[in-house]
Design a protein around this motif. Structure first.
Motif, PDB file in Angstrom:
ATOM      1  N   ARG A 128       0.786  -1.219   0.042  1.00 54.23           N
ATOM      2  CA  ARG A 128       0.012  -0.005  -0.149  1.00 54.23           C
ATOM      3  C   ARG A 128       0.961   1.089  -0.044  1.00 54.23           C
ATOM      4  NH1 ARG A 128      -3.015   1.389   5.290  1.00 54.23           N
ATOM      5  NH2 ARG A 128      -1.000   1.440   5.954  1.00 54.23           N
ATOM      6  N   GLU A 129       1.834   1.116   0.815  1.00 50.52           N
ATOM      7  CA  GLU A 129       2.955   2.288   1.055  1.00 50.52           C
ATOM      8  C   GLU A 129       3.491   2.740  -0.481  1.00 50.52           C
ATOM      9  OE1 GLU A 129       3.112   4.470   3.270  1.00 50.52           O
ATOM     10  OE2 GLU A 129       1.695   3.293   4.298  1.00 50.52           O
ATOM     11  N   LEU A 130       3.995   1.501  -1.113  1.00 55.72           N
ATOM     12  CA  LEU A 130       4.629   1.678  -2.356  1.00 55.72           C
ATOM     13  C   LEU A 130       3.751   2.440  -3.609  1.00 55.72           C
ATOM     14  CD1 LEU A 130       7.409  -1.027  -2.226  1.00 55.72           C
ATOM     15  CD2 LEU A 130       7.545   1.417  -1.410  1.00 55.72           C
ATOM     16  N   SER A 137       1.045   3.842  -3.009  1.00 58.21           N
ATOM     17  CA  SER A 137       0.700   5.296  -2.636  1.00 58.21           C
ATOM     18  C   SER A 137       1.769   6.309  -3.210  1.00 58.21           C
ATOM     19  CB  SER A 137       0.443   5.375  -1.080  1.00 58.21           C
ATOM     20  OG  SER A 137      -0.845   4.795  -0.644  1.00 58.21           O
ATOM     21  N   ASN A 138       2.843   5.806  -2.847  1.00 57.41           N
ATOM     22  CA  ASN A 138       3.992   6.887  -3.415  1.00 57.41           C
ATOM     23  C   ASN A 138       3.886   6.994  -4.884  1.00 57.41           C
ATOM     24  OD1 ASN A 138       4.891   7.189  -0.955  1.00 57.41           O
ATOM     25  ND2 ASN A 138       6.692   5.886  -0.840  1.00 57.41           N
ATOM     26  N   ALA A 139       3.669   5.868  -5.841  1.00 58.73           N
ATOM     27  CA  ALA A 139       3.618   5.849  -7.250  1.00 58.73           C
ATOM     28  C   ALA A 139       2.335   6.794  -7.302  1.00 58.73           C
ATOM     29  CB  ALA A 139       3.155   4.481  -7.554  1.00 58.73           C
ATOM     30  N   THR A 140       1.302   6.541  -6.655  1.00 56.10           N
ATOM     31  CA  THR A 140       0.080   7.491  -6.972  1.00 56.10           C
ATOM     32  C   THR A 140       0.503   8.758  -6.693  1.00 56.10           C
ATOM     33  OG1 THR A 140      -1.408   5.729  -6.352  1.00 56.10           O
ATOM     34  CG2 THR A 140      -2.442   7.726  -6.500  1.00 56.10           C
ATOM     35  N   ASP A 141       1.164   9.233  -5.644  1.00 61.93           N
ATOM     36  CA  ASP A 141       1.423  10.429  -5.402  1.00 61.93           C
ATOM     37  C   ASP A 141       2.359  11.108  -6.650  1.00 61.93           C
ATOM     38  OD1 ASP A 141       0.020  10.071  -2.970  1.00 61.93           O
ATOM     39  OD2 ASP A 141       1.988  10.103  -1.781  1.00 61.93           O
ATOM     40  N   ALA A 142       3.183  10.367  -7.084  1.00 60.36           N
ATOM     41  CA  ALA A 142       4.123  10.957  -7.972  1.00 60.36           C
ATOM     42  C   ALA A 142       3.398  11.062  -9.283  1.00 60.36           C
ATOM     43  CB  ALA A 142       5.172   9.809  -8.285  1.00 60.36           C
ATOM     44  N   LEU A 202       5.338   5.035   8.109  1.00 58.81           N
ATOM     45  CA  LEU A 202       6.727   4.346   7.705  1.00 58.81           C
ATOM     46  C   LEU A 202       6.958   4.679   6.277  1.00 58.81           C
ATOM     47  CD1 LEU A 202       8.744   3.172   9.342  1.00 58.81           C
ATOM     48  CD2 LEU A 202       7.744   0.897   8.789  1.00 58.81           C
ATOM     49  N   GLY A 203       6.057   4.841   5.511  1.00 60.42           N
ATOM     50  CA  GLY A 203       6.134   4.992   3.972  1.00 60.42           C
ATOM     51  C   GLY A 203       7.220   4.121   3.345  1.00 60.42           C
ATOM     52  N   PHE A 204       8.128   4.763   2.590  1.00 59.51           N
ATOM     53  CA  PHE A 204       8.974   4.101   1.685  1.00 59.51           C
ATOM     54  C   PHE A 204       9.822   2.845   2.360  1.00 59.51           C
ATOM     55  CE2 PHE A 204      13.391   3.460   0.023  1.00 59.51           C
ATOM     56  CZ  PHE A 204      13.083   2.916  -1.187  1.00 59.51           C
TER      57      PHE A 204
END
Ligand code: ADP
Ligand code: MG
Length: 628
Positions: free
Chosen positions: A30-32, A34-39, A120-122
């Protein structure tokens, strides 16, 4: 190639990440994503304001599992990063974020709940990977970068030859996490966390059947093609305006949320506020009767279309946790314990907003289609009654639409009921007596007796109704509830013309004594009454107060502790105008007299549902003997 050491205070943070978040390992994906989505959304924004001179196009995010190579790839077409940005965002900021998070988490490790869901994110990648690579190309002209880190603070950073814009994260899955190399497991996670994320997510391909060309022969198979398998709906119903949606769209979304639910929801409530907090969502009232999925299909909390949890305790008022649907709010703090959450100002406001919206929706349903509301009452009453008991604000509103059904299928609001009963259902102190039954079968003879006298009998059968009656009796003036078998009706309700007893004072004394002696049981109080000659000779009643206390104990009434086992207490009402009662009085042989009394008592107990087991068997045997 640049090598370096991430600046850490703890020598090796990665074992800590694993240890502390053991149960939540699966959130890495989910975190990764989410980061891809944010980018991706960042790029969308930059192109829309003219900051990025590239074509936004129709970017997707791809998740790939390479079981043989023991790798998972997460690939996006978003803003990407330059080497400098990798240093800054990954080595410094993301890392210090992770460190800070772990610091906090250590202190409250035992406080389960929402904690651990975000932050915790990435670096959550290291919960499942022994090595992580980032291959990324910024949307600017800068060359691509390749970062690797093996779970120690050491990393390498070099130029890469990636041509296309965006970021690819490669996870080299650790030995103890190989479950994540199963396609089915990843599919399950994507559908749990990412089902409604705003950028299309591709996971594998699927075969699509195309229409046959016109010149195709009958026996020719229809042509097929491989297409991207997109696992999410980037525009779920709750992100739209209520005006854009039709009734059918809401039902469709319910099916999307709960594919295993075959029952349609009763109605929905669309939540949509942006001040003083941001919240969107759709709640559904399900049909609760006999529902086995009640524990499973719960309200889900999202943040910006990312699933967080389906435990909304503390955010949604307890009485509404039986509802289904989605709430999405970026304003709910997540790295905190439940107790802190409940004290949070924004969360309190959210909770009371939800309560108000639900009350308003119910009020408008009641007002606009009362018939429909009545038809649904049985399925929604538990939620409403529970809400009236637990939230004062809700009580105030619900008091106007809560319904009180009669045994004959009419429905009254409380106000209507008062109006209806004030003519002939008051007691000696002019208090309104609201008669009710809790079970139409078991209390049949009592209901009939009350109806014969022209009284209105409600059917109040939900498990918490005794608590609600208690509340109504204290918050309203001059009313009291009495179950049909609570007391003899003539004692409850003021009557103008009570029949006179056929028996003299003396006769009554003697009758009472012989009944008492024969029955010889402290649980029964004998009460002689002059009633119509066709009313039953013996009737057992149970004082309302005692019975209700017992019920409230069973359903968890607060403050009722210490009352322990309350004694069984009954009244035996004897109709002195009944022929059988005269016969009892006039029977000379003691044995026959006792037999008449015992048989009549057993019939009264049978009618009240008190005759069971051996006593019932003996009664039946005895009755056969008598009819022989
Ligand atoms: P957060 O997402 O809360 O900022 P993360 O630890 O998840 O924290 O990510 C840290 C930073 O790394 C992000 O803010 C972003 O700048 C950068 N980053 C992570 N993943 C990507 C990606 N796929 N594309 C571009 N930048 C990314
Ligand atoms: Mg992130």
């Amino acid at each position: 190639m640049a090598k370096g050491k991430i600046n850490v205070s703890v020598e090796n943070i990665f074992p800590l990440i694993k240890k502390f978040l053991y149960s939540d390992h699966e959130i890495f994906l989910r975190e990764l994503v989410s980061n891809a989505t944010d980018a991706t959304l960042k790029l969308k924004h930059l192109t829309s304001i003219g900051e990025a001179s590239v074509e936004y196009g129709n970017p997707i995010i791809e998740v790939k599992v390479d079981k043989e190579g023991k790798k998972i790839h997460i690939i996006d077409q978003g803003v990407g990063m330059t080497q400098d940005e990798v240093k800054k965002y990954i080595n410094e900021i993301a890392f210090s974020g992770a460190e800070e998070f772990l610091d906090k988490y250590k202190d409250s490790a035992k406080d389960s709940g929402i904690i651990g869901h975000f932050g915790l994110g990435f670096y959550s990648a290291f919960m499942v990977a022994e090595k992580v690579e980032i291959i990324t190309k910024s949307y600017t002209d800068a060359p691509a970068a390749h970062w690797t880190c093996d779970g120690s603070p050491n990393f390498t950073l070099e130029e890469a030859d990636k041509e296309t814009r965006g970021t690819e994260i490669v996870l080299h899955i650790a030995e103890d996490s190989t479950e994540f190399l199963e396609e089915s497991r990843i599919g399950e996670l994507l559908s749990k966390y990412n089902k409604f994320m705003p950028v299309p997510i591709k996971f594998g391909t699927k075969t699509e059947t195309l229409p046959k060309p016109e010149d195709a022969k009958e026996e020719d198979p229809a042509p097929t093609q491989e297409v991207d398998n997109i696992i999410n709906n980037p525009n779920p119903a709750w992100t739209k305006q209520p005006t854009e949606l039709k009734e059918e769209d809401y039902k469709q979304f319910y099916r999307e949320l709960y594919p295993m639910q075959f029952e349609e929801p009763l109605f929905h409530i669309h939540l949509n506020v942006d001040y003083p907090f941001n919240l969107t969502g759709i709640l559904y009232f399900p049909k609760l009767t006999n529902d086995l999925n009640i524990q499973k299909d719960r309200i889900a909390l999202y943040q910006n279309q990312v699933f967080v949890t389906d435990n909304v305790e503390g955010i949604v008022p307890e009485f509404l946790t039986m509802l289904r649907g989605v709430i999405d709010s970026p304003d709910i703090p997540l790295n905190v314990s439940r107790s802190y959450l409940q004290a949070d100002g924004a969360v309190k406001k959210i909770s009371s907003y939800i309560t108000r919206k639900v009350a308003d929706k119910l009020a408008s349903l009641f007002k606009n289609s009362r018939e429909d509301f009545e038809a649904k009452w049985n399925d929604i009453k538990i939620v409403i009654e529970y809400g009236m008991l637990s939230e004062e604000k809700f009580f105030e509103k619900a008091d106007k639409f809560a319904l009180y059904p009669t045994v004959d299928g009419a429905f009254y609001t409380f106000e209507e009921l008062q109006e209806k009963l004030k003519e002939n259902q008051t007691d000696k102190d002019d208090k309104l007596v609201i008669l009710y039954a809790s079970n139409q079968e078991e209390q049949h003879s009592y209901i009939e007796a009350a109806k014969d006298k022209g009284y209105e009998v409600l059917l109040l059968d939900s498990p918490i109704v005794s608590h609600l009656m208690q509340k109504l009796e204290t918050s309203k003036e001059n009313i009291s509830f009495a179950r049909v078998d609570a007391d003899h009706l003539d004692n409850l309700i003021k009557k103008e013309d009570t029949p006179i007893s056929k028996l003299s004072e003396e006769e009554q004394e003697s009758l009472k004594t012989s009944i008492e002696e024969t029955i010889n049981n402290k649980s029964y109080t004998i009460q002689l009454e002059a009633m119509d000659s066709n009313a039953s000779p013996f009737i057992i009643t149970e004082p309302e107060f005692m019975r209700r206390m017992k019920e409230m104990q069973q359903t968890g009434g607060g403050g009722m502790f210490g009352m322990g086992n309350m004694p069984e207490m009954y009244n035996l009402v004897v109709n002195t105008n009944h022929e059988l009662v005269s016969e009892i009085l006039n029977t000379k042989t003691a044995k026959k007299k006792a037999r008449l009394i015992n048989q009549s008592l057993d019939l009264a107990r049978l009618s009240k549902g008190l005759l069971k087991g051996e006593e019932l068997t003996n009664f039946i045997k005895r009755s056969y003997e008598m009819v022989k």
